[in-house]
Design a protein around this motif. Structure first.
Motif, mmCIF file in Angstrom:
data_model
loop_
_atom_site.group_PDB
_atom_site.id
_atom_site.type_symbol
_atom_site.label_atom_id
_atom_site.label_comp_id
_atom_site.label_asym_id
_atom_site.label_seq_id
_atom_site.Cartn_x
_atom_site.Cartn_y
_atom_site.Cartn_z
ATOM 1 N N ALA A 129 0.836 -1.213 0.000
ATOM 2 C CA ALA A 129 0.000 0.000 0.000
ATOM 3 C C ALA A 129 0.866 1.256 0.000
ATOM 4 O O ALA A 129 0.591 2.206 -0.739
ATOM 5 C CB ALA A 129 -0.936 0.001 1.212
ATOM 6 N N LYS A 130 1.925 1.256 0.789
ATOM 7 C CA LYS A 130 2.824 2.411 0.827
ATOM 8 C C LYS A 130 3.552 2.589 -0.506
ATOM 9 O O LYS A 130 3.709 3.708 -0.997
ATOM 10 C CB LYS A 130 3.834 2.265 1.960
ATOM 11 N N GLU A 131 3.983 1.478 -1.099
ATOM 12 C CA GLU A 131 4.668 1.555 -2.392
ATOM 13 C C GLU A 131 3.732 2.110 -3.465
ATOM 14 O O GLU A 131 4.119 2.975 -4.256
ATOM 15 C CB GLU A 131 5.163 0.168 -2.802
ATOM 16 N N MET A 132 2.493 1.624 -3.496
ATOM 17 C CA MET A 132 1.526 2.128 -4.471
ATOM 18 C C MET A 132 1.238 3.610 -4.219
ATOM 19 O O MET A 132 1.061 4.382 -5.159
ATOM 20 C CB MET A 132 0.216 1.325 -4.420
ATOM 21 N N GLY A 133 1.226 4.004 -2.949
ATOM 22 C CA GLY A 133 1.005 5.397 -2.600
ATOM 23 C C GLY A 133 2.131 6.307 -3.039
ATOM 24 O O GLY A 133 1.920 7.477 -3.338
ATOM 25 N N SER A 134 3.336 5.766 -3.103
ATOM 26 C CA SER A 134 4.475 6.602 -3.488
ATOM 27 C C SER A 134 4.800 6.537 -4.981
ATOM 28 O O SER A 134 5.525 7.387 -5.483
ATOM 29 C CB SER A 134 5.721 6.211 -2.669
ATOM 30 N N THR A 135 4.252 5.556 -5.671
ATOM 31 C CA THR A 135 4.609 5.396 -7.096
ATOM 32 C C THR A 135 3.435 5.605 -8.053
ATOM 33 O O THR A 135 3.611 5.478 -9.265
ATOM 34 C CB THR A 135 5.205 3.993 -7.357
ATOM 35 N N THR A 136 2.255 5.878 -7.525
ATOM 36 C CA THR A 136 1.086 6.081 -8.385
ATOM 37 C C THR A 136 0.393 7.379 -7.986
ATOM 38 O O THR A 136 0.812 8.066 -7.060
ATOM 39 C CB THR A 136 0.078 4.917 -8.242
ATOM 40 N N ALA A 137 -0.699 7.667 -8.663
ATOM 41 C CA ALA A 137 -1.478 8.867 -8.360
ATOM 42 C C ALA A 137 -2.346 8.690 -7.117
ATOM 43 O O ALA A 137 -2.986 9.631 -6.672
ATOM 44 C CB ALA A 137 -2.365 9.222 -9.551
ATOM 45 N N PHE A 138 -2.356 7.496 -6.563
ATOM 46 C CA PHE A 138 -3.191 7.201 -5.409
ATOM 47 C C PHE A 138 -2.375 7.261 -4.127
ATOM 48 O O PHE A 138 -1.171 7.028 -4.130
ATOM 49 C CB PHE A 138 -3.839 5.824 -5.570
ATOM 50 N N THR A 139 -3.054 7.521 -3.025
ATOM 51 C CA THR A 139 -2.381 7.551 -1.733
ATOM 52 C C THR A 139 -2.286 6.142 -1.164
ATOM 53 O O THR A 139 -3.002 5.230 -1.609
ATOM 54 C CB THR A 139 -3.148 8.434 -0.734
ATOM 55 N N ALA A 140 -1.439 5.984 -0.167
ATOM 56 C CA ALA A 140 -1.320 4.691 0.507
ATOM 57 C C ALA A 140 -2.643 4.324 1.176
ATOM 58 O O ALA A 140 -3.029 3.152 1.193
ATOM 59 C CB ALA A 140 -0.187 4.733 1.530
ATOM 60 N N THR A 141 -3.358 5.300 1.692
ATOM 61 C CA THR A 141 -4.657 5.047 2.313
ATOM 62 C C THR A 141 -5.662 4.542 1.284
ATOM 63 O O THR A 141 -6.419 3.601 1.545
ATOM 64 C CB THR A 141 -5.189 6.327 2.992
ATOM 65 N N GLN A 142 -5.662 5.142 0.101
ATOM 66 C CA GLN A 142 -6.553 4.667 -0.959
ATOM 67 C C GLN A 142 -6.187 3.249 -1.386
ATOM 68 O O GLN A 142 -7.068 2.413 -1.620
ATOM 69 C CB GLN A 142 -6.494 5.609 -2.167
ATOM 70 N N ALA A 143 -4.900 2.978 -1.473
ATOM 71 C CA ALA A 143 -4.450 1.623 -1.826
ATOM 72 C C ALA A 143 -4.889 0.635 -0.754
ATOM 73 O O ALA A 143 -5.328 -0.482 -1.066
ATOM 74 C CB ALA A 143 -2.941 1.592 -2.017
ATOM 75 N N ALA A 144 -4.791 1.030 0.516
ATOM 76 C CA ALA A 144 -5.228 0.165 1.612
ATOM 77 C C ALA A 144 -6.735 -0.079 1.537
ATOM 78 O O ALA A 144 -7.204 -1.195 1.797
ATOM 79 C CB ALA A 144 -4.843 0.776 2.952
ATOM 80 N N ASP A 145 -7.511 0.954 1.174
ATOM 81 C CA ASP A 145 -8.956 0.773 1.003
ATOM 82 C C ASP A 145 -9.251 -0.242 -0.098
ATOM 83 O O ASP A 145 -10.139 -1.077 0.032
ATOM 84 C CB ASP A 145 -9.632 2.102 0.654
ATOM 85 N N ALA A 146 -8.497 -0.157 -1.196
ATOM 86 C CA ALA A 146 -8.676 -1.116 -2.285
ATOM 87 C C ALA A 146 -8.339 -2.526 -1.815
ATOM 88 O O ALA A 146 -9.043 -3.483 -2.160
ATOM 89 C CB ALA A 146 -7.820 -0.732 -3.479
ATOM 90 N N LEU A 147 -7.291 -2.664 -1.033
ATOM 91 C CA LEU A 147 -6.939 -3.977 -0.478
ATOM 92 C C LEU A 147 -8.084 -4.506 0.384
ATOM 93 O O LEU A 147 -8.388 -5.702 0.372
ATOM 94 C CB LEU A 147 -5.650 -3.900 0.334
#
Length: 171
Positions: free
Chosen positions: A15-33
């Protein structure tokens, strides 16, 4: 997800990696998870498909949690196995159809949720399904309404064929 401490650490890292490498935040990535977990994905599968879900959300201009929910529900309705390759393929086909039709990714996904149970039993696959839904969208029949119309077409054709086959003693 029935996760271990190591898996939780890995999900946090993803989630943190997606938050730092995409247009989405780590929190948004965690919500998707979280939505992937609600759909029954285990920790490893959720981490594997998350980048594909991110791509679909970005292509469709959708909220990441909604994209996650949409892709898991639509693929399940079509009986498509959830793995990275299939999620990539499904997302690419939705995005391609949306780019060529008067519809967006979300509308095509909603249509698939409506027609999915019927379409899962038809030959042709996602490409033909999204093409048909795109053609309906081009004449103003979008979203769930498009799925309903496509189901109606299939049912009418099946009845017509069955009636013809009975009358002509083909069955």
């Amino acid at each position: 997800m029935g996760t271990t401490v190591d898996q939780i650490d890995n999900l946090t890292k993803v989630a943190k990696e997606m938050g730092s490498t995409t247009a989405f935040t780590a929190t948004q990535a965690a919500d998707a998870l979280n939505y992937l977990a609600l759909a029954g994905y285990d920790a490893d599968k959720a981490a594997e498909v998350l980048p594909s879900v991110l791509n679909l959300a970005a292509a469709g201009g959708m909220d990441l949690a909604y994209a996650s929910d949409l892709v898991t529900d639509a693929m399940a309705s079509l009986n498509i196995e959830a793995n990275k390759q299939n999620v990539d393929d499904f997302g690419n086909k939705l995005a391609m159809a949306a780019s060529k039709a008067n519809a967006n990714v979300s509308q095509l996904g909603e249509a698939i949720l409506t027609v999915g149970g019927t379409a899962a039993n038809l030959k042709g696959g996602t490409t033909e399904l999204t093409t048909a839904l795109g053609l309906l969208a081009n004449v103003g029949i979008k979203g769930a309404e498009g799925g309903t119309h496509l189901t109606g077409f299939k049912n009418a054709l099946t009845k017509t064929f069955n009636d013809y086959a009975r009358v002509n003693k083909l069955v």
